[in-house]
Each structure stands twice: as structure tokens, then as C-alpha cells.
Design a protein around this motif. Structure first.
Motif, PDB file in Angstrom:
ATOM      1  N   MET A 246       5.487  12.703  -9.714  1.00 38.33           N
ATOM      2  CA  MET A 246       4.876  11.769  -8.781  1.00 38.33           C
ATOM      3  C   MET A 246       3.586  12.377  -8.218  1.00 38.33           C
ATOM      4  SD  MET A 246       6.257  10.350  -5.097  1.00 38.33           S
ATOM      5  CE  MET A 246       7.707   9.642  -5.781  1.00 38.33           C
ATOM      6  N   SER A 247       2.570  11.559  -8.088  1.00 43.71           N
ATOM      7  CA  SER A 247       1.296  12.016  -7.533  1.00 43.71           C
ATOM      8  C   SER A 247       1.265  11.767  -6.020  1.00 43.71           C
ATOM      9  CB  SER A 247       0.148  11.250  -8.188  1.00 43.71           C
ATOM     10  OG  SER A 247       0.176   9.892  -7.771  1.00 43.71           O
ATOM     11  N   LEU A 248       0.294  12.384  -5.363  1.00 45.48           N
ATOM     12  CA  LEU A 248       0.106  12.142  -3.931  1.00 45.48           C
ATOM     13  C   LEU A 248      -0.197  10.669  -3.678  1.00 45.48           C
ATOM     14  CD1 LEU A 248      -2.016  15.286  -3.029  1.00 45.48           C
ATOM     15  CD2 LEU A 248       0.253  14.747  -2.108  1.00 45.48           C
ATOM     16  N   GLU A 249      -1.005  10.060  -4.540  1.00 47.36           N
ATOM     17  CA  GLU A 249      -1.352   8.638  -4.374  1.00 47.36           C
ATOM     18  C   GLU A 249      -0.114   7.758  -4.451  1.00 47.36           C
ATOM     19  OE1 GLU A 249      -2.868  10.524  -6.948  1.00 47.36           O
ATOM     20  OE2 GLU A 249      -4.554  11.072  -5.666  1.00 47.36           O
ATOM     21  N   GLN A 250       0.744   8.030  -5.442  1.00 48.41           N
ATOM     22  CA  GLN A 250       1.970   7.240  -5.593  1.00 48.41           C
ATOM     23  C   GLN A 250       2.892   7.447  -4.396  1.00 48.41           C
ATOM     24  OE1 GLN A 250       2.599   4.871  -8.009  1.00 48.41           O
ATOM     25  NE2 GLN A 250       4.183   4.385  -6.518  1.00 48.41           N
ATOM     26  N   MET A 251       2.983   8.689  -3.951  1.00 49.33           N
ATOM     27  CA  MET A 251       3.816   9.001  -2.797  1.00 49.33           C
ATOM     28  C   MET A 251       3.321   8.250  -1.559  1.00 49.33           C
ATOM     29  SD  MET A 251       4.633  12.802  -1.488  1.00 49.33           S
ATOM     30  CE  MET A 251       5.330  13.032   0.106  1.00 49.33           C
ATOM     31  N   ALA A 252       2.019   8.229  -1.349  1.00 52.05           N
ATOM     32  CA  ALA A 252       1.439   7.512  -0.201  1.00 52.05           C
ATOM     33  C   ALA A 252       1.759   6.019  -0.277  1.00 52.05           C
ATOM     34  CB  ALA A 252      -0.073   7.737  -0.135  1.00 52.05           C
ATOM     35  N   LYS A 253       1.659   5.445  -1.474  1.00 52.56           N
ATOM     36  CA  LYS A 253       1.992   4.021  -1.656  1.00 52.56           C
ATOM     37  C   LYS A 253       3.470   3.775  -1.354  1.00 52.56           C
ATOM     38  CE  LYS A 253      -1.416   2.874  -5.135  1.00 52.56           C
ATOM     39  NZ  LYS A 253      -1.628   2.958  -6.571  1.00 52.56           N
ATOM     40  N   ASP A 254       4.325   4.652  -1.870  1.00 49.68           N
ATOM     41  CA  ASP A 254       5.770   4.503  -1.676  1.00 49.68           C
ATOM     42  C   ASP A 254       6.166   4.593  -0.200  1.00 49.68           C
ATOM     43  OD1 ASP A 254       5.952   4.301  -4.411  1.00 49.68           O
ATOM     44  OD2 ASP A 254       6.845   6.286  -4.703  1.00 49.68           O
ATOM     45  N   MET A 255       5.390   5.328   0.576  1.00 50.21           N
ATOM     46  CA  MET A 255       5.729   5.548   1.990  1.00 50.21           C
ATOM     47  C   MET A 255       5.254   4.433   2.919  1.00 50.21           C
ATOM     48  SD  MET A 255       5.080   9.565   2.667  1.00 50.21           S
ATOM     49  CE  MET A 255       5.436   9.352   4.416  1.00 50.21           C
ATOM     50  N   GLN A 256       4.438   3.525   2.440  1.00 50.83           N
ATOM     51  CA  GLN A 256       3.826   2.520   3.319  1.00 50.83           C
ATOM     52  C   GLN A 256       4.838   1.703   4.127  1.00 50.83           C
ATOM     53  OE1 GLN A 256       0.558   2.351   4.194  1.00 50.83           O
ATOM     54  NE2 GLN A 256       0.533   4.203   2.939  1.00 50.83           N
ATOM     55  N   ASN A 257       6.010   1.519   3.609  1.00 52.47           N
ATOM     56  CA  ASN A 257       7.032   0.739   4.315  1.00 52.47           C
ATOM     57  C   ASN A 257       8.149   1.608   4.880  1.00 52.47           C
ATOM     58  OD1 ASN A 257       5.748  -1.772   3.780  1.00 52.47           O
ATOM     59  ND2 ASN A 257       6.497  -1.625   1.682  1.00 52.47           N
ATOM     60  N   CYS A 258       7.868   2.908   5.051  1.00 50.06           N
ATOM     61  CA  CYS A 258       8.876   3.842   5.551  1.00 50.06           C
ATOM     62  C   CYS A 258       9.362   3.443   6.947  1.00 50.06           C
ATOM     63  CB  CYS A 258       8.291   5.255   5.590  1.00 50.06           C
ATOM     64  SG  CYS A 258       9.441   6.461   6.295  1.00 50.06           S
ATOM     65  N   THR A 259      10.676   3.487   7.121  1.00 47.28           N
ATOM     66  CA  THR A 259      11.282   3.237   8.432  1.00 47.28           C
ATOM     67  C   THR A 259      12.358   4.287   8.717  1.00 47.28           C
ATOM     68  OG1 THR A 259      12.853   1.694   7.410  1.00 47.28           O
ATOM     69  CG2 THR A 259      10.864   0.726   8.375  1.00 47.28           C
ATOM     70  N   ARG A 260      12.131   5.517   8.272  1.00 46.63           N
ATOM     71  CA  ARG A 260      13.130   6.584   8.442  1.00 46.63           C
ATOM     72  C   ARG A 260      13.351   6.964   9.899  1.00 46.63           C
ATOM     73  NH1 ARG A 260      12.417  11.110   3.821  1.00 46.63           N
ATOM     74  NH2 ARG A 260      14.666  11.120   3.790  1.00 46.63           N
ATOM     75  N   CYS A 261      12.370   6.648  10.765  1.00 50.95           N
ATOM     76  CA  CYS A 261      12.550   6.924  12.194  1.00 50.95           C
ATOM     77  C   CYS A 261      11.886   5.820  13.000  1.00 50.95           C
ATOM     78  CB  CYS A 261      11.971   8.296  12.578  1.00 50.95           C
ATOM     79  SG  CYS A 261      10.183   8.344  12.715  1.00 50.95           S
ATOM     80  N   GLY A 262      12.096   5.853  14.301  1.00 53.10           N
ATOM     81  CA  GLY A 262      11.569   4.819  15.190  1.00 53.10           C
ATOM     82  C   GLY A 262      10.059   4.785  15.319  1.00 53.10           C
ATOM     83  N   LEU A 263       9.378   5.843  14.917  1.00 54.32           N
ATOM     84  CA  LEU A 263       7.914   5.863  15.022  1.00 54.32           C
ATOM     85  C   LEU A 263       7.277   4.751  14.189  1.00 54.32           C
ATOM     86  CD1 LEU A 263       7.033   9.683  14.923  1.00 54.32           C
ATOM     87  CD2 LEU A 263       7.193   8.173  16.916  1.00 54.32           C
ATOM     88  N   ALA A 264       7.953   4.341  13.132  1.00 54.76           N
ATOM     89  CA  ALA A 264       7.414   3.288  12.259  1.00 54.76           C
ATOM     90  C   ALA A 264       7.187   1.986  13.032  1.00 54.76           C
ATOM     91  CB  ALA A 264       8.367   3.043  11.092  1.00 54.76           C
ATOM     92  N   ASN A 265       8.005   1.742  14.052  1.00 56.43           N
ATOM     93  CA  ASN A 265       7.908   0.487  14.799  1.00 56.43           C
ATOM     94  C   ASN A 265       6.585   0.324  15.539  1.00 56.43           C
ATOM     95  OD1 ASN A 265      10.532  -0.076  14.002  1.00 56.43           O
ATOM     96  ND2 ASN A 265      11.402   0.928  15.798  1.00 56.43           N
ATOM     97  N   GLY A 266       5.948   1.432  15.928  1.00 62.39           N
ATOM     98  CA  GLY A 266       4.732   1.330  16.721  1.00 62.39           C
ATOM     99  C   GLY A 266       3.456   1.647  15.973  1.00 62.39           C
ATOM    100  N   ARG A 267       3.554   1.904  14.682  1.00 60.41           N
ATOM    101  CA  ARG A 267       2.343   2.321  13.962  1.00 60.41           C
ATOM    102  C   ARG A 267       1.480   1.134  13.557  1.00 60.41           C
ATOM    103  NH1 ARG A 267       5.769   3.784   9.013  1.00 60.41           N
ATOM    104  NH2 ARG A 267       5.589   1.926   7.745  1.00 60.41           N
ATOM    105  N   THR A 268       0.173   1.393  13.519  1.00 62.99           N
ATOM    106  CA  THR A 268      -0.771   0.458  12.928  1.00 62.99           C
ATOM    107  C   THR A 268      -0.904   0.808  11.451  1.00 62.99           C
ATOM    108  OG1 THR A 268      -1.965   0.327  15.020  1.00 62.99           O
ATOM    109  CG2 THR A 268      -3.131  -0.442  13.054  1.00 62.99           C
ATOM    110  N   ASN A 269      -1.086   2.111  11.191  1.00 60.95           N
ATOM    111  CA  ASN A 269      -1.203   2.617   9.828  1.00 60.95           C
ATOM    112  C   ASN A 269      -0.391   3.892   9.669  1.00 60.95           C
ATOM    113  OD1 ASN A 269      -3.296   0.976   8.362  1.00 60.95           O
ATOM    114  ND2 ASN A 269      -4.467   1.534  10.179  1.00 60.95           N
TER     115      ASN A 269
END
Length: 187
Positions: free
Chosen positions: A1-24
């Protein structure tokens, strides 16, 4: 896996509550094959807006620090312990950091940097030891099991709050420059 693919895969990450308040999500930026990797705490307001690490006042100071050792942000790889902004720029909790650490470890593995600079207590305590403190550890070379040279220094935001930290940071980055030059001359 490349860094680019990893970044794409993480865009919808919700592993913790911080995801709820992020813009990006703020993944990382720079040379994917950098010799030097810089790891900070987490995104602030400017970083959250732009989706890039270290773009606010602390990032501008980091750019000046890098320029002082003859490097640019395009030559290094910059990432954070957490990829989403904690509310009110507070320090990420241990649980929030734990949720993101597998991603950071994978970034470290993919970049294969020879030198890592940990900026601040959050990076130091999550990557070296929860008991470590920046005031006691900064300015000393550590080495990972895989041979990566690691040094901790004050976070640029701490330098902005306390100008007396400028000199120690300068000394730390002089050590980084010497090690970087040594590695580059041997390659």
C-alpha cells in the motif's frame, strides 16, 4: 500500500471521537522517501481547514527551522500522532492517540526515514514512553529497534509561547543537520 492509498482509505475513519469534529483529515505531507521525518502532536485549526500538517504559525516557524538547516518541507515528511483536530486544540487523549498510532506506524514504515524528529511531549510519550518528558529527553539521540535515529525537541508552538526554548531547539536541529549530512554523504 502506498501513502496516497492509505490517505484515501483513511478519509472516512471513525476510530475515535475526534472524527466527529474534523473538517479535514490531516494525513501527512512531503517526500514519501524522505531521509528525515518530523512527527508532531495533531492538527490545529489551520491544519484542519487545509488538511495539511504544520501550516499555521507553528508550521511557519517549522519551515524557518528547516531552512536554517538547509532543508525544505518538500524534502522531509511531516505527520502527526493524531490525524484529526482535538477540540479547542487540546492535547489528544491516550485513547485518541492509540486509535491513530497504527496509521502513524504504517507511515513510518512506508517512508523509511533514517531520522525522526519528535516535536513535543505528545509525540515523545506516544512513540517512546508514556513516562518520557521533553525537558529530560530533548537533545539526546535514541535509536529504534530497526535502526532509525530519533531525537525529540520542543514543539514549535511551545517556542512561540516561550522564546527561551529557541536556543535548545536550535541546538537540537544542529544535531539533526549533522546526522542528516552524515547519512547523505554515506549514501
Amino acid at each position: 500500500m502506498s501513502l496516497e492509498q492509505m490517505a484515501k482509505d483513511m478519509q472516512n475513519c471513525t476510530r475515535c471521537g475526534l472524527a466527529n469534529g474534523r473538517t479535514n483529515l490531516v494525513f501527512g505531507v512531503g517526500n514519501p522517501k524522505a531521509t528525515l521525518m518530523i512527527i508532531g502532536e495533531g492538527p490545529g485549526q489551520d491544519e484542519d481547514k487545509q488538511g495539511l500538517p504544520f501550516v499555521g504559525r507553528a508550521g511557519q516557524l517549522l519551515d524557518r527551522i528547516l531552512a536554517a538547516i538547509d532543508l525544505t518541507r518538500e524534502e522531509v515528511y511531516i505527520a502527526n500522532v493524531v490525524k484529526c483536530r482535538p477540540p479547542n486544540n487540546r492535547v489528544p487523549t491516550r485513547e485518541e492517540a492509540k486509535a491513530c498510532l497504527p496509521y502513524l506506524y504504517r507511515q513510518i514504515e512506508l517512508v523509511q526515514a533514517k531520522i525522526i524528529v519528535l516535536l513535543g511531549n505528545t509525540a515523545l510519550q506516544n512513540l517512546i514512553s508514556p513516562a518520557a518528558t521533553i525537558t529530560r529527553t530533548r537533545g539526546q539521540w535514541l535509536e529504534s529497534k530497526s535502526g532509525i535515529k530519533i531525537i525529540a525537541s520542543f514543539h514549535p508552538a511551545a517556542v512561540l509561547r516561550d522564546p527561551q526554548k529557541r536556543r535548545p531547539v536550535w541546538e537540537d536541529f544542529q544535531m539533526v543537520r549533522e546526522e542528516y549530512r552524515r547519512l547523505m554523504s554515506n549514501s
